[in-house]
Design a protein around this motif. Structure first.
Motif, PDB file in Angstrom:
ATOM      1  N   UNK A 168       0.815  -1.220   0.000  1.00 49.08           N
ATOM      2  CA  UNK A 168       0.000   0.000   0.000  1.00 49.08           C
ATOM      3  C   UNK A 168       0.851   1.274   0.000  1.00 49.08           C
ATOM      4  N   UNK A 169       2.165   1.116   0.096  1.00 48.15           N
ATOM      5  CA  UNK A 169       3.068   2.255   0.177  1.00 48.15           C
ATOM      6  C   UNK A 169       3.645   2.562  -1.201  1.00 48.15           C
ATOM      7  N   UNK A 170       3.970   3.830  -1.447  1.00 45.28           N
ATOM      8  CA  UNK A 170       4.505   4.233  -2.747  1.00 45.28           C
ATOM      9  C   UNK A 170       5.999   3.923  -2.883  1.00 45.28           C
ATOM     10  N   UNK A 171       6.699   3.760  -1.756  1.00 47.35           N
ATOM     11  CA  UNK A 171       8.166   3.631  -1.784  1.00 47.35           C
ATOM     12  C   UNK A 171       8.664   2.392  -2.536  1.00 47.35           C
ATOM     13  N   UNK A 172       8.052   1.200  -2.358  1.00 46.75           N
ATOM     14  CA  UNK A 172       8.512   0.037  -3.130  1.00 46.75           C
ATOM     15  C   UNK A 172       8.421   0.241  -4.645  1.00 46.75           C
ATOM     16  N   UNK A 173       7.476   1.051  -5.095  1.00 49.38           N
ATOM     17  CA  UNK A 173       7.349   1.299  -6.536  1.00 49.38           C
ATOM     18  C   UNK A 173       8.473   2.202  -7.032  1.00 49.38           C
ATOM     19  N   UNK A 174       8.916   3.118  -6.176  1.00 47.24           N
ATOM     20  CA  UNK A 174      10.067   3.946  -6.531  1.00 47.24           C
ATOM     21  C   UNK A 174      11.326   3.084  -6.620  1.00 47.24           C
ATOM     22  N   UNK A 175      11.497   2.186  -5.645  1.00 49.08           N
ATOM     23  CA  UNK A 175      12.647   1.274  -5.666  1.00 49.08           C
ATOM     24  C   UNK A 175      12.605   0.392  -6.914  1.00 49.08           C
ATOM     25  N   UNK A 176      11.414  -0.083  -7.277  1.00 46.81           N
ATOM     26  CA  UNK A 176      11.254  -0.922  -8.480  1.00 46.81           C
ATOM     27  C   UNK A 176      11.691  -0.160  -9.726  1.00 46.81           C
ATOM     28  N   UNK A 177      11.320   1.104  -9.793  1.00 42.73           N
ATOM     29  CA  UNK A 177      11.694   1.941 -10.947  1.00 42.73           C
ATOM     30  C   UNK A 177      13.211   2.083 -11.036  1.00 42.73           C
ATOM     31  N   UNK A 178      13.856   2.346  -9.902  1.00 40.95           N
ATOM     32  CA  UNK A 178      15.313   2.534  -9.893  1.00 40.95           C
ATOM     33  C   UNK A 178      16.025   1.252 -10.285  1.00 40.95           C
ATOM     34  N   UNK A 179      15.557   0.113  -9.759  1.00 38.07           N
ATOM     35  CA  UNK A 179      16.154  -1.185 -10.113  1.00 38.07           C
ATOM     36  C   UNK A 179      16.014  -1.452 -11.613  1.00 38.07           C
ATOM     37  N   UNK A 180      14.848  -1.140 -12.171  1.00 35.85           N
ATOM     38  CA  UNK A 180      14.621  -1.376 -13.603  1.00 35.85           C
ATOM     39  C   UNK A 180      15.548  -0.520 -14.452  1.00 35.85           C
ATOM     40  N   UNK A 181      15.807   0.706 -14.015  1.00 39.51           N
ATOM     41  CA  UNK A 181      16.747   1.570 -14.727  1.00 39.51           C
ATOM     42  C   UNK A 181      18.154   0.968 -14.705  1.00 39.51           C
ATOM     43  N   UNK A 182      18.529   0.394 -13.564  1.00 38.84           N
ATOM     44  CA  UNK A 182      19.848  -0.212 -13.439  1.00 38.84           C
ATOM     45  C   UNK A 182      19.989  -1.437 -14.356  1.00 38.84           C
ATOM     46  N   UNK A 183      18.935  -2.215 -14.457  1.00 37.64           N
ATOM     47  CA  UNK A 183      18.963  -3.390 -15.354  1.00 37.64           C
ATOM     48  C   UNK A 183      19.129  -2.936 -16.806  1.00 37.64           C
ATOM     49  N   UNK A 184      18.368  -1.902 -17.217  1.00 34.89           N
ATOM     50  CA  UNK A 184      18.511  -1.358 -18.564  1.00 34.89           C
ATOM     51  C   UNK A 184      19.910  -0.848 -18.815  1.00 34.89           C
ATOM     52  N   UNK A 185      20.511  -0.214 -17.803  1.00 35.00           N
ATOM     53  CA  UNK A 185      21.899   0.267 -17.906  1.00 35.00           C
ATOM     54  C   UNK A 185      22.860  -0.894 -18.111  1.00 35.00           C
TER      55      UNK A 185
END
Length: 465
Positions: A168-185
């Motif tokens: 229910x918290x927004x923070x895990x979705x922010x972490x998910x976004x950052x991790x996905x950017x790292x994978x793309x990198x």
């Protein structure tokens, strides 16, 4: 134009962007369903601020893209590009640390977490962009597509896991976004490894760095003004209303922008191809692309009807704000025209200064209209209309400028297209779907009949370019 190569690359990019579209749709549909309106607004603030981190490379990447666009990957100087990467990485780490220190003193509560998260994306996102621009400019579209898909796939998996665990918290979705950017990198680095890993020798050429920044600074200033055209309106909504309203409007904008993944696919493939064709053929390429693009965009707008039927039922908490879809959906017509017919050709013809002029002029209009609609009248309906108005202004000014540069005479198609857009907005706002759908269908059929010969001519002509 090597038509087989073009369609092969375009098909790869479409597949990549189709997957991104599915994933983006999944994110748009699931996250606001799962978390509260306030939490969703905070997550959207993170996404909004993160969209500006690409400006912190100061045009460095854009300069490389413009100067080396169309060059084959094997022809790139490995020593030079490894040096560029090392210097670029150091610069982005330094900027990220500086930004974090600033946020430490001024931000509080949820905003501090959001802004710290944004600063962490500076290094990851901009370094990913560095390598993805290399893949784009050398026409390595398959590799670019894979790096794009990989990050998006990881993002989708993490979002689904969060949903499965009833987060229910927004923070895990922010972490998910950052991790996905790292994978793309990571994938981008892998595909460009010959430039930086297998090259034992490198040199940091300061002159080359300043040359790239001097070339790209006009483009990054243009990108800043381009982002701020809608950005100042969103900032106005954030300041003039509350986080919940910002989140609701952001959702509507996200839905309206879904089709832009395909526009991005076309623009991505066109740039290196157009850089390699004879400049005398640019005029004919412009006309052919325009005659194929505009009918496709108007047909794609039929997606509004199923979206407008399904989404309000799925997200009832956002029903009130989703009425703005009727106003914002036609935005894709103006964005498509600008991104493909103006932005791409301005870059191909190395007219960065003219592109900057168009964006700054439109930004001035956006600032004036936003001030009136948000701070003087405090009218959210008018503020939504401002988004489409400024998009229309930018698209029209840029198209007229490009037509003049290519010695293409004025066409009344611009007026016909504007009438069709106004008709779409009017009927979708004031008529029930049982009447608005057949009315728009009839209008598009008339438009296609008018454009029939131009479309067939464009198909024939593009094969000879």
């Amino acid at each position: 134009m090597k038509i087989n190569n073009f369609f092969k690359n375009f098909s790869l990019t479409i597949v990549s962007n189709m997957l991104n579209l599915i994933i983006s749709s999944l994110v748009i549909l699931l996250i606001p369903k799962l978390i509260g309106v306030y939490e969703y607004g905070l997550w959207q603030l993170f996404i909004f601020y993160s969209s500006y981190v690409g400006l912190l490379h100061l045009g460095w990447i854009d300069g490389i893209y413009l100067r080396y666009g169309g060059v084959h990957f094997s022809k790139l100087n490995k020593s030079n590009f490894k040096g560029q990467f090392v210097a670029f990485l150091v610069s982005q780490i330094s900027i990220a640390v500086l930004v974090s220190l600033i946020f430490f003193n001024y931000a509080k509560g949820d905003m501090k977490y959001i802004l710290y998260s944004v600063s962490s994306t500076i290094v990851i996102t901009n370094t990913k962009t560095f390598f993805q621009f290399i893949l784009q400019m050398t026409n390595k579209i398959k590799e670019y597509s894979v790096s794009n898909i990989s990050g998006s796939f990881v993002y989708a998996v993490l979002v689904v896991l969060a949903v499965a665990n009833d987060v229910k918290d927004y923070k895990p979705f922010i972490i998910s976004y950052i991790v996905s950017q790292f994978v793309g990198l990571s994938f981008s680095i892998f595909f460009c490894r010959r430039l930086i890993i297998n090259s034992s020798f490198f040199r940091v050429d300061i002159k080359e760095i300043f040359l790239n920044i001097s070339v790209g600074c006009k483009l990054v200033l243009s990108n800043i003004s381009s982002l701020l055209i809608v950005g100042v309106i969103r900032f106005g909504i954030q300041k003039g209303w509350d986080v919940e309203t910002f989140g609701k409007i952001s959702l509507t904008l996200s839905i309206s922008n879904l089709l832009m993944v395909f526009i991005g696919a076309i623009s991505l493939v066109l740039f290196p191809v157009l850089r390699r064709i004879n400049k005398d053929m640019t005029k004919y390429a412009y006309n052919a692309i325009r005659d194929l693009l505009m009918p496709a965009v108007f047909i794609s707008m039929f997606l509004y009807f199923p979206i407008n039927y399904i989404i309000p039922s799925w997200l009832p908490a956002y029903r009130e704000s989703l009425k703005y879809l009727a106003i914002l959906f036609p935005m894709i017509v103006y964005q498509a025209k600008f991104e493909i017919l103006s932005n791409t050709f301005f870059k191909v013809l190395r007219m960065e200064r003219q592109l900057l002029t168009v964006n700054i002029l439109t930004l001035v209009f956006s600032l004036i209209f936003t001030t009136i609609s948000v701070y003087v009248l405090h009218n959210l309906n008018m503020t939504m209309c401002v988004i489409v108005i400024v998009m229309a202004i930018r698209s029209t000014i840029a198209e007229l400028y490009m037509r003049s540069s290519l010695n293409i005479s004025f066409s009344y198609e611009i007026i016909i297209e504007s009438i069709l857009i106004l008709l779409f907005i009017f009927i979708t706002l004031y008529l029930p779907m049982i009447f608005s759908f057949p009315t728009y269908l009839f209008a598009v059929l008339i438009y296609l009949k008018i454009k029939k010969n131009d479309i067939f001519d464009a198909i024939r002509n593009i094969k000879t370019i």
